[in-house]
Design an enzyme around this catalytic site. Structure first.
Site, short mmCIF file in Angstrom:
data_model
loop_
_atom_site.label_atom_id
_atom_site.label_comp_id
_atom_site.label_asym_id
_atom_site.label_seq_id
_atom_site.Cartn_x
_atom_site.Cartn_y
_atom_site.Cartn_z
N SER A 196 -10.06 -0.71 6.73
CA SER A 196 -9.34 -0.52 5.62
C SER A 196 -8.30 -1.72 4.94
O SER A 196 -7.82 -1.79 4.12
CB SER A 196 -8.19 0.82 5.68
OG SER A 196 -9.13 2.10 5.91
N SER A 202 -9.51 1.61 2.84
CA SER A 202 -8.53 2.51 2.05
C SER A 202 -7.74 1.65 1.38
O SER A 202 -6.97 2.11 0.08
CB SER A 202 -7.92 3.60 2.82
OG SER A 202 -7.03 3.15 3.75
N LYS A 238 0.88 -1.23 -0.14
CA LYS A 238 -0.01 0.01 0.16
C LYS A 238 0.73 1.24 -0.09
O LYS A 238 1.92 1.31 0.70
CB LYS A 238 -0.95 0.03 1.16
CG LYS A 238 -1.99 1.16 1.27
CD LYS A 238 -2.81 0.89 2.56
CE LYS A 238 -4.01 2.13 2.61
NZ LYS A 238 -4.71 1.77 3.82
#
Length: 590
Positions: free
Chosen positions: A234, A210, A135
């Site tokens: 997330s 996210s 990420k």
């Protein structure tokens, strides 16, 4: 045939054992691929023309850590072959899902180094040669860490985040950095730098966030493992919508050092993978004490490898097909059903409002049916199901546990340690280099956040509130005699791109700081949309969660490979509404 072999055969992939035993510069994605060429990613001819086709070569689709190690050990493929194959898949398939912000231009060099090390002395660690997607709020010292924002496009950390360093030392190859909801704010999978990420199971819908890019990329088999971060759902939400296993660990188990903060009171990293086994192997590599993140002192003696009182030396020791037998599961009924206000549900609505309520109820009913089926499978495997209508005083407990915003203070502290054009949130806000969808929240944080928030009475009360919530949840579990709580990760299916995403049940784990794992429950009946079931456990009781998730996975075999993302050669599928764009504050006057 083992359950794992049956799963892989069903998905059209090569069978293997499901254990863990074995001898074991950044550029824009499209620029790298077009400039270097898929046939020679390090300036020499492709070493395995069939690396990603599955034709007499290593099959990347649904490949596991064990598959990678088996292929390297048998001589079927090298780390370089495997990494090259995933880079080819990124080049082809990410045109459709838009999950990747940047490809790591050093990936092939790293894979070659690992091949040399393997030839000399064997694997460098338990994740030798395994392709990993990060990420893009995980610091990397060799490539920028952007947070998905144009305002941080060239932001360069000094070194790797703790978890990135750990994973690299374990043998992973970072192949790419993934898109995310900008600044990790939201669950609609869009950012000013990365654009809109799409769900591989339904390209007109979002993969949640996210950690959207990680989830979509793993679902489409663009790597083997991926990192997520979880402030409120997330890691778990994109795992649910990508038919993945994703863990939010107890805060203190994994260091947050080198992860761009949203709210350190709730932030944590977590592993994401297509199987519970791979997630557990990855977790072993991510945990550990880090003096740069003091709460890890609480978790240091809760790690199997470090503790004399915890059975086993690894989280993989809890991968037990019989783990559900005798386990008591409390089903939180209040977490099922449509995410609509009681006011909307009971009011005298107009026809449009009535239609909206009816649609929400129908969507939630489909999710409920899938999760009920998963719970029934758990019961067939020996679990005892205990119905729990609600957590007493839950809304009041959540309100007391909700901290005032610490985003500005934490982001400004992070920016002091990196090389970025904009050195504070105020400067970022002034730049307008962020998406319209995040504009209001960023501006509000800049204007209203108290830089000394952690010295306020309101903040002190929220810390006490989190402890009170944790104690209330664990007390309820003890009172009812349950080992874990279960509920839908999201009570609604993936929303259409451009729409808000209802139904997230993220805050129970986030505000109580108790661990939770999301695993695939199945797919909705009408459109075959992914649904996740989540289990929450006692503080630092990740082993029980891993065991339960693994036993369910082996019995139910819930994951299916998304259509249109099979072996190469192939073309990326067409996407609906291809002209959809994420608005930018500097360009769209928002």
């Amino acid at each position: 045939m083992s359950k794992e072999s049956e799963r892989r055969e069903k998905n059209g992939t090569r069978g293997t054992n499901d254990g863990t035993e074995s001898l074991f510069g950044r550029m824009d994605r499209r620029t790298v691929m077009k400039g270097i060429g898929a046939a020679g990613l390090v300036g020499v001819g492709a070493s395995s023309a069939t690396a990603s086709t599955g034709d007499d070569g290593f099959d990347l689709v649904e490949a596991t850590v064990a598959d990678v190690h088996d292929a390297i050990e048998s001589g079927e493929a090298t780390a370089r072959d495997i990494v090259e194959g995933y880079l080819e898949r990124i080049e082809v398939y990410d045109e459709a899902i838009n999950s990747i912000i940047s490809v790591n231009e050093h990936a092939m060099e790293r894979a070659a180094e690992l091949d040399e090390a393997y030839a000399e002395s064997g694997p460098v660690g338990p994740l030798h040669g395994v392709p990993l997607i990060l990420k893009d709020n995980n610091d990397t010292g060799d490539v920028p860490t952007t947070n998905g924002s144009l305002s941080m496009e060239h932001s360069q950390p000094e070194d790797d985040a703790f978890i990135v360093r750990q994973l690299r030392e374990a043998g992973c190859v970072v192949v790419a950095k993934a898109n995310l909801d900008e600044f990790a704010r939201g669950i609609t999978a869009d950012s000013s730098l990365g654009g809109q990420t799409r769900n591989p199971y339904a390209l007109g819908r979002n993969p949640s966030g996210s950690s959207a890019g990680t989830g979509a990329a793993l679902a489409a088999n663009l790597a083997v493992l991926g990192t997520g971060t979880d402030t409120c759902g997330s890691t778990r939400n994109p795992s649910a919508f990508g038919s993945l296993a994703g863990l939010r660990p107890t805060i203190g188990l994994i260091s947050r050092d080198g992860i761009i903060p949203l709210s350190l009171e709730r932030d944590t990293a977590g592993p994401m993978a297509r199987t519970v086994t791979d997630m557990a192997v990855m977790l072993d590599a991510m945990v550990g004490y880090d003096p740069a993140d003091p709460p890890t002192s609480r978790g240091a003696n809760e790690i199997p490898a470090n503790s004399d009182r915890i059975a086993g030396d690894s989280y993989t020791d809890y991968l037990d097909e019989d783990a559900l037998d005798g386990l008591c599961i409390g089903v939180l009924r209040d977490f099922f059903g449509p995410d609509i206000d009681e006011e909307d549900q009971d009011c005298s609505c107009n026809d449009e409002d009535e239609d909206s309520v009816a649609q929400a109820e129908a969507e939630a009913e489909q999710v409920t049916a899938v999760v009920e089926s998963a719970l029934e499978e758990m019961e067939r495997q020996g679990a005892e199901i205990v119905e729990i209508e609600a957590i007493p005083n839950y809304d009041d407990l959540q309100e007391a546990a909700s901290e005032p915003s610490v985003f500005k203070a934490d982001l400004d502290a992070y920016l002091e340690g990196v090389d970025n054009e904009y050195e504070t949130l105020a400067e970022i806000v002034e730049s307008d280099l962020y998406s319209c969808g995040k504009a209001d929240s960023l501006r509000t944080s800049d204007e209203e956040d108290d830089p000394d928030v952690r010295e306020t009475d309101e903040y002190t009360r929220s810390v006490a509130g989190k402890i009170e919530l944790r104690d209330a949840v664990e007390g309820l579990m003890l009172e009812r005699g349950v080992d874990v709580l279960a509920y839908p990760t999201l009570s609604h299916p993936p929303a259409e791109i451009g729409e808000s995403q209802p139904g997230s049940n993220c805050s129970l784990s986030a505000n109580s700081q108790l661990p939770a794992i999301a695993v695939p429950a199945g797919y909705t009946e009408d459109e075959r949309l992914p649904v996740g079931v989540e289990m929450l456990g006692f503080e630092f009781d990740e082993p029980t969660l891993i065991g339960a998730a693994y036993a369910y996975e082996q019995a139910a075999d819930p994951r299916e490979t998304p259509d249109c993302f099979g072996p190469l050669p192939a073309e990326a599928p067409a996407v609906p509404n291809p002209d959809y764009e994420v608005g930018i504050a500097a360009e769209d006057d928002c």
